[in-house]
Design an enzyme around this catalytic site. Structure first.
Site, PDB file in Angstrom:
ATOM      1  CG  HIS A 118      30.882  -5.511   4.475  1.00  0.00           C
ATOM      2  ND1 HIS A 118      30.284  -4.291   4.635  1.00  0.00           N
ATOM      3  CD2 HIS A 118      30.555  -6.229   5.566  1.00  0.00           C
ATOM      4  CE1 HIS A 118      29.639  -4.262   5.794  1.00  0.00           C
ATOM      5  NE2 HIS A 118      29.794  -5.432   6.376  1.00  0.00           N
ATOM      6  CD  GLU A 137      26.844  -3.767   2.471  1.00  0.00           C
ATOM      7  OE1 GLU A 137      27.507  -2.734   2.404  1.00  0.00           O
ATOM      8  OE2 GLU A 137      26.017  -3.989   3.387  1.00  0.00           O
ATOM      9  CG  HIS A 153      21.539  -1.128  12.165  1.00  0.00           C
ATOM     10  ND1 HIS A 153      22.173  -0.422  11.176  1.00  0.00           N
ATOM     11  CD2 HIS A 153      20.212  -1.021  11.915  1.00  0.00           C
ATOM     12  CE1 HIS A 153      21.270   0.092  10.356  1.00  0.00           C
ATOM     13  NE2 HIS A 153      20.072  -0.264  10.780  1.00  0.00           N
TER      14      HIS A 153
END
Lengths: 209, 209, 209, 209
Positions: A118, A137, A153
């Site tokens: 990230h 991001e 997720h």
């Protein structure tokens, strides 16, 4: 709040970064080198997810732009684990944005099994009222990491973070299978890179004639 | 010369600028203001035109990038003559490129009848070998100016710059008609801008509900 | 041969089918159902590959359009093996093209380890000289199948079909890892589908308010 | 009503037709012929405009799909008035939709000064529930016609159909100037077409080498 107006520069940042990063891939393809970027996706967080996350994390709506760092998200998918470092280096070398944060969930994978690299970028968008820095991001992952992360997720969302043990276990097994695939692919990476160079060079020589 | 490789950063500059300038239009549409940008086009000069122009202007191929300023071209079309200045101001206010030259062929139209506002930008493209500044010609015109210019360009090309007098005359009449249209439109501009604001505000209020 | 002219209707077929199949995915996302289509790619075969294949398979250039069925190629990627049948059904239900051939390399995987579902479509393109039927190869695969196939394709190309045993072995292991990932994912599919429906419904209810 | 769901096949029809009609233009450009299609735009009517028109025309919301023929709209812009007939012929020759209505506001311009060629198409969209015929309004115009029509539309909206006499007059003058530009352009059309063919042929010969 007029969400369309508020999110417009975020959409703009995502659109510009997608064009820019896809351009990187095209450059590699032309110059006979293995491209570390397989494909690029991007999205602005849906308003329903923003509201839900703001509530969960106790973020006041007037502080969203500073405190929610993934309103704009861009994702780069790589063929091989080893490509991820190459992409991170490319990102560091650019001069069209700043990097404000960096987290390596590949060397240090999350307890859940999540792996990904990230970066938080501060990207300047030119609006009709002047330059506005936008947080974006950037996630860099292999296809196998991405596959697993998408699924995890959905399940986190469904069970509001309380995934039942039995499903947790299946998810772990899938994470291991994804990891194993990445490992086997890495062993074959050198071979594939050479092969891709041969293909690119042949196409290049055709173009020149 | 591998034209594909040489022209890749020019294509990239055009793609990025198109996304950026279209974004400007979208911002106007959201904020209930008349948008001075009607639409945006862009192109990399075709290799055949590059070769032809290099020969005509005596430019050595290894000096193309400095001496041929329109390898990358972006064009902004406006509804009204008065919008052109508004667009030029927007371009000046941006911080993502430099303006290296500016020519106002509207205040000072060419003898041929050509009207347009030209800027040469130095736009930084991030390549896999680092930042590379790229010259881009930006043309700002009304639709009527563009219409006429497209036609004149075809004829100049056909007659290699030596348009016969009779056709020259017809072209002049078309230029006058285009100019007249722009004039009539200017007289009605204030009315139309107010009307567009009313429409935008109504849509905006719908979005908020 | 003027390849640009010859391949134009193939490019057109690919562009139209991509828009059409992406539209299918969007429809699923709106109606709270799990979408069996994760993403869609397409390409016209590069001229260098056409020439190489024509030579290898002994196809005369004037019979390319009938005998080379993959001049136009479209690929649909699915999250789960079980989605592949759902996509095949959708394709069968359409009335905008005919299916002229169908091969199931998933039930009957190739000796190399290759798995994928193939269809040859006859798609009518409207050209300026009238309707022209175009053959298009449609491949339906999971992401893991695709990943492996891309790599195998590069290696086949490099070794001109004669992959050395040691590399063959690594490729087999990678194929097994990809297969294993698909298997683990299948076990978790029901859960994920329910989760995705919950997310979609929530977004839908937001849109209606 | 869930407008997103209801309008999805309309958006799909617009997207498909845009790709198809732009493809026509590309084909002309490759084959050294003057292209009658300058550019193509499309849109789904915004919900606010649908509601306003439904109210004004007394159309019940459950009869929108049959009675409001411009929910989906596609517009083709031409360089020359003479191109409009060529485009209409191309549309007639296609087999991928039916023409259900046709109105020639160029031979018979509206009292307001409005000129345009209208067709209503019945275009089959493949949805996940099967084929669904969608009505699409296709408008064919020159750039000058389009320019004027855009402006008139804004003013009609602002004054709710009751444009004050003074502004009406200015609008008339603009309509005349647009008409005059089209006329002058028509006189030069033959010349421009020949010129464009010369340019195209030169590019074509380059591609073959």
């Amino acid at each position: 709040m007029d969400w369309d107006v508020m999110l417009t520069p975020y959409k703009q940042a995502v659109d510009e970064l997608k064009i820019k990063l896809k351009g990187i891939r095209d450059q590699y393809q032309l110059t006979s080198k293995h491209t570390p970027i397989e494909f690029v996706t991007g999205r602005v967080k849906p308003v329903s997810s923003i509201l839900e996350k703001a509530k969960r994390k106790n973020i006041p709506l007037n502080e969203l732009e500073e405190q929610m760092q993934d309103l704009a998200g861009v994702r780069i998918m790589c063929q091989f684990v080893g490509d991820i470092d190459a992409v991170a280096e490319l990102i560091h070398a650019r001069t069209d944005f700043d990097i404000v944060e960096e987290r390596d969930y590949i060397k240090h994978k999350k307890r859940s099994g999540y792996r990904s690299y990230h970066m938080i970028l501060r990207y300047p968008v030119q609006t009709i009222e002047g330059e506005k820095p936008i947080l974006v991001e950037l996630q860099i992952r292999t296809l196998a990491m991405n596959f697993w992360a998408t699924i995890e997720h959905s399940l986190q969302y469904k069970y509001a973070g309380q995934i039942p043990e039995e499903i947790e276990e299946r998810l772990q097994k899938a994470a291991e299978a994804a990891f194993k695939l990445d490992e086997e692919m890495s062993k074959i990476r050198g071979e594939v890179q050479e092969a891709q160079q041969i293909i690119s060079k042949q196409r290049e020589s055709m173009r020149k004639n």
